[in-house]
Scaffold this motif. Structure first.
Motif, mmCIF file in Angstrom:
data_model
loop_
_atom_site.group_PDB
_atom_site.id
_atom_site.type_symbol
_atom_site.label_atom_id
_atom_site.label_comp_id
_atom_site.label_asym_id
_atom_site.label_seq_id
_atom_site.Cartn_x
_atom_site.Cartn_y
_atom_site.Cartn_z
ATOM 1 N N LYS A 97 0.816 -1.215 0.000
ATOM 2 C CA LYS A 97 0.000 0.000 0.000
ATOM 3 C C LYS A 97 0.849 1.264 0.000
ATOM 4 C CE LYS A 97 -4.096 -2.026 2.180
ATOM 5 N NZ LYS A 97 -4.986 -2.033 3.368
ATOM 6 N N SER A 98 2.119 1.135 0.376
ATOM 7 C CA SER A 98 2.992 2.314 0.356
ATOM 8 C C SER A 98 3.223 2.810 -1.070
ATOM 9 C CB SER A 98 4.332 2.014 1.029
ATOM 10 O OG SER A 98 5.198 1.290 0.173
ATOM 11 N N THR A 99 2.958 1.945 -2.074
ATOM 12 C CA THR A 99 3.123 2.361 -3.473
ATOM 13 C C THR A 99 1.917 3.140 -3.989
ATOM 14 O OG1 THR A 99 2.221 0.295 -4.380
ATOM 15 C CG2 THR A 99 4.586 0.357 -3.927
ATOM 16 N N PHE A 100 0.855 3.192 -3.200
ATOM 17 C CA PHE A 100 -0.328 3.959 -3.602
ATOM 18 C C PHE A 100 -0.005 5.450 -3.541
ATOM 19 C CE2 PHE A 100 -4.307 6.145 -2.279
ATOM 20 C CZ PHE A 100 -5.021 5.964 -3.457
ATOM 21 N N VAL A 101 -0.321 6.164 -4.622
ATOM 22 C CA VAL A 101 -0.142 7.610 -4.663
ATOM 23 C C VAL A 101 -1.508 8.251 -4.447
ATOM 24 C CG1 VAL A 101 0.643 9.583 -6.015
ATOM 25 C CG2 VAL A 101 1.765 7.358 -6.296
ATOM 26 N N PRO A 102 -1.724 8.947 -3.330
ATOM 27 C CA PRO A 102 -3.045 9.476 -3.009
ATOM 28 C C PRO A 102 -3.659 10.305 -4.142
ATOM 29 C CG PRO A 102 -1.578 9.750 -1.140
ATOM 30 C CD PRO A 102 -0.730 9.276 -2.285
ATOM 31 N N ASN A 103 -4.844 9.887 -4.551
ATOM 32 C CA ASN A 103 -5.658 10.616 -5.535
ATOM 33 C C ASN A 103 -5.030 10.688 -6.929
ATOM 34 O OD1 ASN A 103 -8.303 11.665 -5.318
ATOM 35 N ND2 ASN A 103 -7.555 13.726 -5.691
ATOM 36 N N ARG A 104 -4.014 9.869 -7.183
ATOM 37 C CA ARG A 104 -3.302 9.954 -8.466
ATOM 38 C C ARG A 104 -4.238 9.802 -9.655
ATOM 39 N NH1 ARG A 104 1.284 5.529 -9.804
ATOM 40 N NH2 ARG A 104 -0.481 4.222 -9.178
ATOM 41 N N ASN A 105 -5.036 8.756 -9.662
ATOM 42 C CA ASN A 105 -5.871 8.512 -10.834
ATOM 43 C C ASN A 105 -6.992 9.532 -10.979
ATOM 44 O OD1 ASN A 105 -4.338 6.434 -11.766
ATOM 45 N ND2 ASN A 105 -5.673 4.790 -11.070
ATOM 46 N N ALA A 106 -7.417 10.121 -9.868
ATOM 47 C CA ALA A 106 -8.403 11.203 -9.966
ATOM 48 C C ALA A 106 -7.773 12.426 -10.631
ATOM 49 C CB ALA A 106 -8.935 11.560 -8.580
ATOM 50 N N ILE A 107 -6.519 12.709 -10.261
ATOM 51 C CA ILE A 107 -5.804 13.839 -10.865
ATOM 52 C C ILE A 107 -5.593 13.590 -12.355
ATOM 53 C CG2 ILE A 107 -3.617 15.102 -10.881
ATOM 54 C CD1 ILE A 107 -3.461 14.445 -7.825
ATOM 55 N N PHE A 108 -5.109 12.396 -12.688
ATOM 56 C CA PHE A 108 -4.893 12.061 -14.094
ATOM 57 C C PHE A 108 -6.207 12.141 -14.873
ATOM 58 C CE2 PHE A 108 -0.998 9.043 -13.355
ATOM 59 C CZ PHE A 108 -0.276 10.130 -12.870
ATOM 60 N N SER A 109 -7.249 11.560 -14.310
ATOM 61 C CA SER A 109 -8.537 11.495 -15.013
ATOM 62 C C SER A 109 -9.133 12.880 -15.231
ATOM 63 C CB SER A 109 -9.528 10.625 -14.236
ATOM 64 O OG SER A 109 -9.094 9.289 -14.183
ATOM 65 N N SER A 110 -8.923 13.774 -14.277
ATOM 66 C CA SER A 110 -9.422 15.142 -14.428
ATOM 67 C C SER A 110 -8.776 15.832 -15.623
ATOM 68 C CB SER A 110 -9.135 15.929 -13.144
ATOM 69 O OG SER A 110 -9.636 17.243 -13.240
ATOM 70 N N ILE A 111 -7.466 15.627 -15.775
ATOM 71 C CA ILE A 111 -6.762 16.210 -16.925
ATOM 72 C C ILE A 111 -7.218 15.554 -18.223
ATOM 73 C CG2 ILE A 111 -4.483 16.503 -17.992
ATOM 74 C CD1 ILE A 111 -3.359 16.660 -15.098
ATOM 75 N N LEU A 112 -7.372 14.242 -18.204
ATOM 76 C CA LEU A 112 -7.850 13.532 -19.388
ATOM 77 C C LEU A 112 -9.228 14.030 -19.806
ATOM 78 C CD1 LEU A 112 -6.849 9.894 -18.362
ATOM 79 C CD2 LEU A 112 -5.791 11.220 -20.186
ATOM 80 N N TYR A 113 -10.080 14.261 -18.815
ATOM 81 C CA TYR A 113 -11.451 14.689 -19.123
ATOM 82 C C TYR A 113 -11.451 16.090 -19.750
ATOM 83 C CZ TYR A 113 -16.526 14.581 -18.630
ATOM 84 O OH TYR A 113 -17.864 14.543 -18.889
#
Length: 261
Positions: A97-113
Motif C-alpha cells: 500500500k505504500s506504493t499507492f499515490v493518493p488521488n493519483r488517478n483522480a488527478i490524471f482522469s481530471s486532466i484527461l477529461y
C-alpha cells in the motif's frame, strides 16, 4: 464521424496493451503521459520508444507528457518519496500500500477529461472516449482502480462540464487480470501486423529499477508481470538483472509463499 480516444499512457504493460486495443478498434488516439516525480521515470522513455515504433508502422499517435512533478511531490508514496523504499513481495500484501499515490488517478482522469472536452470541441463535437488500463490486479491495494470509483468520478465530471454528453468512459480491462491483458495485446498485435516482442521490450512495469532500467524482479508489480507472461507461455522480452529462469523461479516462490501464509 471521427473515433477519438484519450488515453493515460504510462509506458507500462497495461497502458501499452490498451493503446493497441484502441488502435485495433480504429480510434485516433491522443496519449497523455504523466511525469509525477516517479522513481521509475524511465517508463516515459519507454512510452516514447513505442510511440516512435508505431509511427514507423503507420500509426500516428499524438503523445504529450504532462509535468505534474511539482504538485505531486506534496503526496506521500514510496513511488515518489526518496526516503521511502519501494517494498518487495506479493502485490496484494499490505506493505504494498505504500506504493499507492493518493488521488493519483483522480488527478490524471481530471486532466484527461478536460483534454477530451477540448478535443470534442476541436473535432466538431465528436464523441471522445477516455480510457485507462486499470485492471482487477490493482483492486486489492489501489482503490482508485476500481469500477465504482470511476463511475462516481465521471458522474461528477459530467455534472461539472458543458458538452459532457460527448465524453464516454472506456475501461476494457477493469475485470481482467494481467494474463488476459496480454492475450488481448497478442490478438491486437497480430491484427495490426506489429511485432509483440518489440512493443513489450519497450515497456516497464517495475517500480524499482537500477540506473539502466533493469529490475531484480522482486517488487509486486514485477511479480505480477512475470507470472502473467509465464501463464501464457511467453518469455518476457525485457531484460532483468538476473536471467529469466531466475526471476521466474523467484516470482513463483513469492507467489507460493504468499498463498501459504
Amino acid at each position: 464521424m471521427n473515433k477519438l480516444a484519450v488515453i493515460s499512457f504510462s509506458g507500462g504493460l497495461d497502458s501499452t496493451s490498451l493503446l493497441l486495443n484502441l488502435l485495433n478498434n480504429g480510434y485516433k488516439v491522443f496519449a497523455l503521459s504523466f511525469n509525477y516525480g516517479q522513481k521509475h521515470i524511465i517508463e516515459l522513455e519507454k512510452a516514447k520508444q513505442n510511440i516512435h515504433y508505431l509511427s514507423t508502422k503507420g500509426f500516428n499517435v499524438s503523445h504529450k507528457i504532462v509535468n505534474l512533478s511539482d504538485c505531486m511531490e506534496l503526496l506521500s508514496s514510496s513511488l515518489i518519496n526518496k526516503d521511502l523504499d519501494v517494498p518487495i513481495g506479493h502485490y496484494e500484501q499490505s506493505n504494498m500500500k505504500s506504493t499507492f499515490v493518493p488521488n493519483r488517478n483522480a488527478i490524471f482522469s481530471s486532466i484527461l477529461y478536460g483534454y477530451a472536452i477540448s478535443l470534442s470541441d476541436q473535432y466538431n463535437k465528436s464523441m471522445v472516449i477516455i480510457s485507462l488500463g486499470v485492471h482487477s490486479g490493482d483492486h486489492a491495494i489501489y482503490p482508485d482502480c476500481r469500477k465504482e470509483f470511476y463511475i462516481k468520478l465521471f458522474d461528477s465530471f459530467n455534472e461539472g462540464n458543458w458538452n459532457s454528453e460527448n465524453i464516454k468512459m472506456y475501461l476494457p480491462y477493469i475485470n481482467f487480470d494481467k494474463s488476459k491483458i496480454l492475450l488481448d495485446a497478442q490478438k491486437c498485435v497480430k491484427k495490426l501486423n506489429l511485432d509483440f516482442n518489440t512493443i513489450f521490450k519497450n515497456t516497464i512495469t517495475s517500480y524499482n529499477t537500477d540506473s539502466s532500467g533493469k529490475s531484480d524482479g522482486k517488487t509486486g508489480s514485477d511479480i505480477e508481470r512475470i507470472l502473467a507472461f509465464d501463464s501464457i507461455g511467453i518469455k518476457d522480452p525485457i531484460k532483468y538483472q538476473n536471467s529469466w529462469d531466475k526471476v521466474l523461479a523467484d516470482a513463483k516462490k513469492i507467489e507460493k509463499d504468499y498463498k501459504n501464509n
